[in-house]
Motif scaffolding. Structure first.
Motif, short mmCIF file in Angstrom:
data_model
loop_
_atom_site.label_atom_id
_atom_site.label_comp_id
_atom_site.label_asym_id
_atom_site.label_seq_id
_atom_site.Cartn_x
_atom_site.Cartn_y
_atom_site.Cartn_z
N GLN A 114 62.80 36.50 65.02
CA GLN A 114 63.57 36.09 66.39
C GLN A 114 64.53 37.10 66.85
O GLN A 114 65.08 37.26 68.11
CB GLN A 114 64.83 34.91 65.06
N VAL A 115 64.96 37.93 66.27
CA VAL A 115 66.23 38.57 66.29
C VAL A 115 65.18 39.95 67.90
O VAL A 115 65.64 40.47 68.93
CB VAL A 115 66.08 39.65 65.48
N GLU A 116 64.33 40.01 67.63
CA GLU A 116 63.39 41.19 68.24
C GLU A 116 62.98 40.24 69.22
O GLU A 116 62.70 40.84 70.55
CB GLU A 116 62.23 41.55 67.70
N LYS A 117 62.47 39.09 68.61
CA LYS A 117 62.07 37.91 70.00
C LYS A 117 63.53 38.33 71.25
O LYS A 117 63.21 37.70 72.73
CB LYS A 117 61.16 37.43 69.77
N ASN A 118 63.85 37.55 70.61
CA ASN A 118 65.52 37.13 71.59
C ASN A 118 66.52 38.23 71.95
O ASN A 118 67.42 37.83 73.02
CB ASN A 118 65.74 35.86 71.47
N ASN A 119 66.21 39.64 71.50
CA ASN A 119 66.82 40.70 71.84
C ASN A 119 68.64 40.14 71.36
O ASN A 119 69.78 40.28 72.36
CB ASN A 119 66.65 40.90 73.46
N LEU A 120 69.00 40.30 70.02
CA LEU A 120 70.17 39.33 69.54
C LEU A 120 70.08 41.28 68.52
O LEU A 120 69.85 41.35 68.20
CB LEU A 120 70.09 38.12 68.61
N GLU A 121 71.95 40.44 68.60
CA GLU A 121 72.23 41.88 67.68
C GLU A 121 71.65 41.40 66.11
O GLU A 121 71.64 40.82 65.98
CB GLU A 121 74.02 41.84 67.55
N ASN A 122 71.34 42.50 65.79
CA ASN A 122 71.22 42.73 63.78
C ASN A 122 71.90 42.87 62.88
O ASN A 122 72.05 44.05 62.91
CB ASN A 122 70.02 44.00 64.12
N LYS A 123 72.25 42.16 62.94
CA LYS A 123 73.73 41.80 61.17
C LYS A 123 72.93 42.22 60.43
O LYS A 123 73.42 42.18 59.10
CB LYS A 123 73.82 41.10 61.53
N PHE A 124 71.52 42.60 59.79
CA PHE A 124 71.14 42.82 58.31
C PHE A 124 71.02 44.26 58.24
O PHE A 124 70.25 44.62 59.84
CB PHE A 124 70.03 42.27 58.21
N LYS A 125 71.56 45.04 57.23
CA LYS A 125 71.09 46.14 56.60
C LYS A 125 70.44 46.88 55.69
O LYS A 125 70.56 46.14 55.35
CB LYS A 125 72.64 47.10 56.92
N GLY A 126 70.01 47.20 56.29
CA GLY A 126 68.66 48.09 55.41
C GLY A 126 67.28 47.25 55.36
O GLY A 126 67.04 47.27 56.77
N LYS A 127 66.80 47.38 54.03
CA LYS A 127 65.57 47.02 54.04
C LYS A 127 65.34 45.96 53.49
O LYS A 127 66.27 45.56 52.93
CB LYS A 127 64.23 47.62 52.91
N ASN A 128 64.04 44.66 53.11
CA ASN A 128 64.48 43.38 52.79
C ASN A 128 63.13 43.47 51.86
O ASN A 128 62.05 43.85 52.00
CB ASN A 128 63.57 42.57 54.19
N PHE A 129 63.81 43.46 50.46
CA PHE A 129 62.34 43.79 49.62
C PHE A 129 61.95 42.10 49.75
O PHE A 129 62.20 41.53 49.75
CB PHE A 129 63.29 43.03 48.18
N VAL A 130 60.63 43.14 49.48
CA VAL A 130 59.35 42.32 48.90
C VAL A 130 58.61 41.87 47.37
O VAL A 130 58.49 42.93 47.17
CB VAL A 130 58.24 42.16 50.37
N PHE A 131 57.25 41.43 47.31
CA PHE A 131 57.29 40.83 46.76
C PHE A 131 56.00 40.83 46.51
O PHE A 131 54.64 40.44 45.92
CB PHE A 131 57.53 39.59 45.63
N ASP A 132 55.45 42.27 47.25
CA ASP A 132 53.99 41.91 47.08
C ASP A 132 53.98 44.44 46.43
O ASP A 132 55.02 45.08 46.74
CB ASP A 132 53.24 41.76 48.96
N HIS A 133 53.07 44.67 46.73
CA HIS A 133 52.96 46.52 46.46
C HIS A 133 54.35 47.36 47.23
O HIS A 133 54.18 48.55 46.95
CB HIS A 133 51.91 46.55 46.51
N ARG A 134 54.07 46.57 48.24
CA ARG A 134 54.57 47.01 49.74
C ARG A 134 56.21 47.46 48.98
O ARG A 134 56.95 48.10 48.87
CB ARG A 134 55.03 46.50 50.99
N ARG A 135 56.91 46.27 48.60
CA ARG A 135 57.65 46.29 47.96
C ARG A 135 59.39 46.17 49.01
O ARG A 135 59.81 46.51 48.37
CB ARG A 135 58.08 47.34 46.64
N GLY A 136 59.24 46.62 50.32
CA GLY A 136 60.12 46.36 51.58
C GLY A 136 59.75 46.18 52.58
O GLY A 136 58.55 47.06 52.62
#
Length: 343
Positions: free
Chosen positions: A233-255
């Protein structure tokens, strides 16, 4: 009737590479009352196996939690099948920010007691009586409100590499631990504070919101679709991104990288780094953060002891493990005395 995988992960990876077709990594969940979980599990496996769906899916009497990949060519068929199931019709699908054709290499549909391991024995609250869902724009407004307490419902190793600014990030190993800590710390603010929660895709917050409403919190909110949908939604609506860093995910990518900020450190040398790896010693497999320089120096291991074992011939490594009950440290997620720079 075949209700299990017949190919190894290596064989499956080779077939995917050979096919050369794009796959979509997707996650979704819903809380619903499912009667016969075994029949439902088999129904999903039979249909999804035919569509070449791969992933890890948990089914319980309280609902379904799915993380999977599907060939892009089969997405519409997959979506039609979901919509044919009453409680999955139009379910929100979180499509990964960063795609990887090898995110999952087997189809595992398992029946569990719960779709989120919460450790709760309290059956007196309804998991479908959830808090208020908010999108990215309203979430951004809420977390700037001085009457808001923003809480990360994930575990320590997840929030370590990325989180929202000003979020409370409990130093916990399990979701269950977070529930007690938050209730205790906010016990005097059940009426006057807005409790706003977020997690990876929303599933933990959904249960937590129902739990906290049951415990007397009057203003309970959760980020709709979690960090994954927030980023979209941030990317689609050009909003300020208030998240810093990486999002941990539960597959082999890990982030998945959400911002260019690197807020974590290599657990071995302390240099800025947010790359999770597993110790190469099969008897350890500890999840920790390691920079490229330390990976080369330590031969992808977490300690000198593991490095020594990993450098032995494979048959000698197997012999050392034989007959021993080895604690797989992957479940400890970075909790080890050998990691000098663990936060």
């Amino acid at each position: 009737m075949q209700l299990y995988n017949t190919l190894s992960a290596i064989e499956r990876a080779a077939l995917i590479e050979e096919a050369g077709k794009e796959r979509l990594t997707i996650s979704f969940y819903t809380y619903a009352h499912i009667g016969n979980t075994n029949i439902f599990r088999n129904h999903l496996f039979i249909n999804w196996n035919d569509m070449d769906v791969l992933g890890r899916i948990y089914v319980a009497h309280e609902g379904i939690n799915a993380q999977l990949s599907v060939p892009a060519d089969n997405f519409n068929i997959f979506k039609e099948h979901l919509d044919s199931i009453s409680f999955l019709e139009n379910v929100r699908l979180n499509i990964a920010i960063e795609q990887d054709n090898l995110s999952f290499l087997k189809l595992k549909v398992k029946v569990r007691n719960k779709i989120v391991a919460d450790g709760l024995e309290d059956n007196s609250f309804d998991v479908t009586n959830k808090g208020i869902h908010v999108g990215a724009e309203q979430f951004n407004e809420l977390i700037e409100d001085p009457d808001t307490v923003l809480v990360d419902m994930r575990n320590h190793y997840e929030s370590e590499i990325g989180h929202f600014k000003n979020a409370v990030t409990p130093d916990v190993d399990t979701f269950r631990d977070s529930l007690d800590i938050i209730e205790r710390d906010l016990a005097d603010h059940k009426k006057d504070k807005k409790l706003v929660m977020y997690c990876t895709g929303g599933i933990r917050c959904e249960k937590a919101s129902a739990y906290y409403k049951h415990k007397g919190f009057e203003q309970v909110y959760q980020l709709e679709g979690g960090i994954i949908e927030y980023t979209r939604q941030v990317e689609k609506n050009n909003l300020e991104n208030k998240f810093k860093g990486k999002n941990f995910v539960f597959d082999h990518r890990r982030g998945e990288r959400i911002s260019e900020d690197v807020i974590a450190n290599c657990h071995q040398c302390g240099e800025p780094c947010d790359e999770h790896v597993n110790c190469a010693n099969e008897a350890c497999h500890l999840l920790f953060i390691q920079c490229p320089a330390c990976a080369e120096k330590m031969n992808d291991c977490c300690s000198d002891a593991c490095k020594e074992v990993h450098e032995l011939p494979y048959e000698e490594q197997k012999a050392l493990r034989k007959g021993k009950v080895v604690s797989n440290k992957i479940f400890k997620k970075g909790r080890s005395e050998v990691l000098k720079f663990k936060k």
